[in-house]
Enzyme design. Structure first.
Site, short mmCIF file in Angstrom:
data_model
loop_
_atom_site.label_atom_id
_atom_site.label_comp_id
_atom_site.label_asym_id
_atom_site.label_seq_id
_atom_site.Cartn_x
_atom_site.Cartn_y
_atom_site.Cartn_z
N ARG A 93 0.86 -1.19 0.11
CA ARG A 93 0.00 0.04 0.22
C ARG A 93 0.99 1.42 -0.01
O ARG A 93 0.67 2.42 -0.75
CB ARG A 93 -0.94 -0.13 1.20
CG ARG A 93 -2.06 1.05 1.01
CD ARG A 93 -1.76 2.36 1.55
NE ARG A 93 -1.05 2.15 2.86
CZ ARG A 93 -0.17 2.84 3.71
NH1 ARG A 93 0.50 3.72 2.77
NH2 ARG A 93 0.31 2.66 4.76
N PRO A 137 17.29 14.24 8.01
CA PRO A 137 17.60 13.50 9.33
C PRO A 137 17.43 14.40 10.58
O PRO A 137 17.07 13.80 11.72
CB PRO A 137 19.19 13.53 9.07
CG PRO A 137 19.24 13.36 7.48
CD PRO A 137 18.31 14.24 6.98
N ILE A 166 13.37 7.70 2.92
CA ILE A 166 12.44 7.77 1.71
C ILE A 166 11.88 6.66 0.99
O ILE A 166 12.87 5.92 0.55
CB ILE A 166 13.13 8.82 0.85
CG1 ILE A 166 13.66 10.14 1.39
CG2 ILE A 166 11.99 9.19 -0.50
CD1 ILE A 166 12.43 10.82 2.31
N LEU A 243 0.58 15.46 1.40
CA LEU A 243 0.43 14.57 2.34
C LEU A 243 -1.04 14.02 2.91
O LEU A 243 -1.40 13.04 3.13
CB LEU A 243 1.28 14.93 3.62
CG LEU A 243 2.45 15.26 3.64
CD1 LEU A 243 3.11 15.85 5.14
CD2 LEU A 243 3.46 14.33 3.24
N ARG A 272 -8.51 -23.37 18.44
CA ARG A 272 -7.56 -23.67 19.33
C ARG A 272 -8.25 -24.27 20.84
O ARG A 272 -9.13 -23.28 21.27
CB ARG A 272 -6.60 -22.64 19.77
CG ARG A 272 -5.69 -22.50 20.80
CD ARG A 272 -4.54 -23.27 20.76
NE ARG A 272 -3.40 -23.44 21.52
CZ ARG A 272 -2.54 -24.35 21.63
NH1 ARG A 272 -2.69 -25.30 20.63
NH2 ARG A 272 -1.79 -24.24 22.62
N GLU A 368 4.04 9.67 7.99
CA GLU A 368 2.71 10.76 7.58
C GLU A 368 2.26 11.22 8.46
O GLU A 368 0.97 11.58 8.68
CB GLU A 368 1.74 9.73 6.80
CG GLU A 368 2.29 9.46 5.39
CD GLU A 368 2.04 10.73 4.44
OE1 GLU A 368 1.66 11.88 4.91
OE2 GLU A 368 2.40 10.41 3.12
#
Ligand code: TGC
Ligand code: FAD
Length: 389
Positions: A93, A137, A166, A243, A272, A368
């Site tokens: 994605r 950075p 990136i 964004l 289970r 993001e």
């Protein structure tokens, strides 16, 4: 058995026939082409590049953009694509988010007619790959301080600085690079791979997003033609608009990860047996966890759905996107941890998808805009007071 979906609140009834059809076709693609190979890629730390062409042919790249070969789908259909792809893996994605919502959207919204003609059709077909370089950075949550410079010199710009974390960095043919110009404004530039002075170096020691390429980019007095500037970018606000598109897709995608984890936990709990000869799903504590998961998933589904309809009506605000990204990434991370718990020791094995999703979601929670940055964005929206500094 193939995944049947999780729809406790009958949200399917809110979708159009076309939206359901698109969702089901992406779901089938993920079952047939992604799930059989993704765990192996993840364990080896490789990106499933063989999926790029099929995804492009199915119209997933830039699917909610118009023209230049893009599918022009509405935002709910686009969100459903992101949901189903992330049900496969967040890295997949992420690839589609970066290509479509960050790179293609940047060029579509801020590029010159020549830049659009040159790049968009090939980005849509996956013939070329893009990356979006904002983070540095020393400037992650606070990109307004970024230090990469674009100095004008004759007909060129000289780009100097470095970018961190990136996605697609070293596999990209073109990078959308955000840099500070001589007037101190931040603008976007298209920098082609192979340009002298531009180098990408991969991070190799990730515990998360292992089926995705993440790189550091270095620009050492990298000279690009003045036509590389995205002419409609004005300031950091242009980058923030990109964004919004990716955060919107993440709000849907995180639901997809949560669906996989919930489905795995529910199935496991019915099989289970411990203590009495009855499945662990028969114990109240396990049911309580499953109920919490499905309730939170349903709330996340409704949030994404409502956001999509608002976006299609042109009424979606960025603080609303922040609320959905914040809630759904946290919801999915919590769901994956509960699912891991229900699977017991088996929850840490790669025989099940849960731990891969859990590890991925640690990144989804952070990239993001971190969870707390989105808290501050919504906080500012409802109080009118900025608490960033
Ligand atoms: P601030 O002073 O708050 O805002 C400056 C101007 O921008 C406006 N604005 C927005 N506009 C559109 N969309 C948004 N999301 C916006 N957020 C703010 C704002 O209204 C203002 O406009 P104006 O007209 O008044 O000038 O700016 P700030 O510098 O204080 O920063 C605010 C902050 C913290 C919200 C922002 O810097 C932020 O969002 N930080 C998080 C950084 C981030 O998310 N980085 C992501 C990098 S890309 C990535 O992670 C890709 S992962 C791969 C994948 O997507 O799968
Ligand atoms: P920091 O900003 O240093 O934050 C560290 C902690 O401090 C967080 O908990 C944060 O919430 C908190 N914090 C920071 N400021 C405040 C404050 N004012 N108040 C309270 N708490 C605060 N970036 C790109 O540009 N392009 C990409 O393609 C991309 N892909 C990525 C892929 C991966 C796998 C990862 C992990 C990251 C990627 N990123 C990308 C970078 C990502 O957007 C940043 O990691 C993110 O924005 C956070 O920045 P940071 O890591 O520097 O954390």
């Amino acid at each position: 058995m193939a995944f049947q979906g999780v729809d406790f609140m009958n949200i399917d009834d809110l979708l159009t026939d076309e939206e359901r059809l698109i969702r089901d076709s992406v779901r089938a693609f993920v079952e047939d082409k992604v799930l059989p190979i993704i765990e192996d890629h993840y364990m080896r730390g490789t990106f499933p590049a063989e999926l790029v062409k099929p995804m492009a042919e199915l119209g997933y790249l830039g699917a909610n953009l118009k023209d230049f070969g893009c599918a022009g789908l509405n935002n709910v259909a686009y969100g459903l694509i992101m949901q189903e792809l992330e049900r496969g893996d967040s890295g997949l994605r992420s690839f589609v988010s970066v290509q479509g919502s960050l790179v293609m959207y940047s060029i579509h919204s801020f590029g010159s007619p020549e830049q659009k003609e040159r790049w968009l059709p090939r980005l849509q077909t996956g013939q070329v790959i893009g990356c979006f370089a904002l983070t540095e950075p020393d400037f992650g949550s606070n990109p307004s301080g970024l230090r990469t410079r674009a100095r004008k010199e004759g007909d060129s710009y000289i780009i100097h600085g470095s970018k961190a974390w990136i996605t697609n960095g070293s596999i990209a043919d073109v990078a959308v690079v955000w840099a500070r110009c001589d007037d101190e404004q931040i603008r976007g530039f298209l920098v082609e791979a192979g340009t002298a002075g531009f180098e990408a170096r991969d991070y190799h020691n990730k515990h998360s997003l292992r089926a995705s390429v993440t790189s550091e980019l270095v620009f050492d007095n990298c000279r690009v033609d003045q036509s590389s500037l995205l002419p409609e970018t004005e300031s950091l606000k242009s980058a923030l608009m990109c964004l919004n598109q990716a955060r919107y897709g993440i709000a849907w995608g995180a639901v997809g990860s949560a669906l996989t984890c919930y489905d795995a936990a529910r199935s496991w709990s019915l099989e289970r047996k411990q203590f009495a000869d009855k499945p662990i799903a028969a114990h109240q504590l396990v049911q309580s966890k499953l109920v919490h998961m499905v309730t939170e998933i349903s709330k996340g589904q409704l949030l994404s759905y409502r956001l999509g309809r608002l976006k299609d009506e042109g009424k979606c605000r960025y603080d609303q996107i922040s609320m959905a990204k914040r809630n759904n990434a946290a919801m999915a991370l919590e769901t994956s941890r509960l699912a891991r718990d229900i699977l017991g020791a088996n929850g840490i094995l790669s025989d099940y998808p849960v731990f891969r999703h859990l590890s991925n979601l640690e990144t989804v929670y952070t990239y993001e805009g971190t969870h707390d940055i989105h808290t501050l964005i919504v906080g500012q929206s409802i109080t009118g007071i900025s608490a960033f500094e």
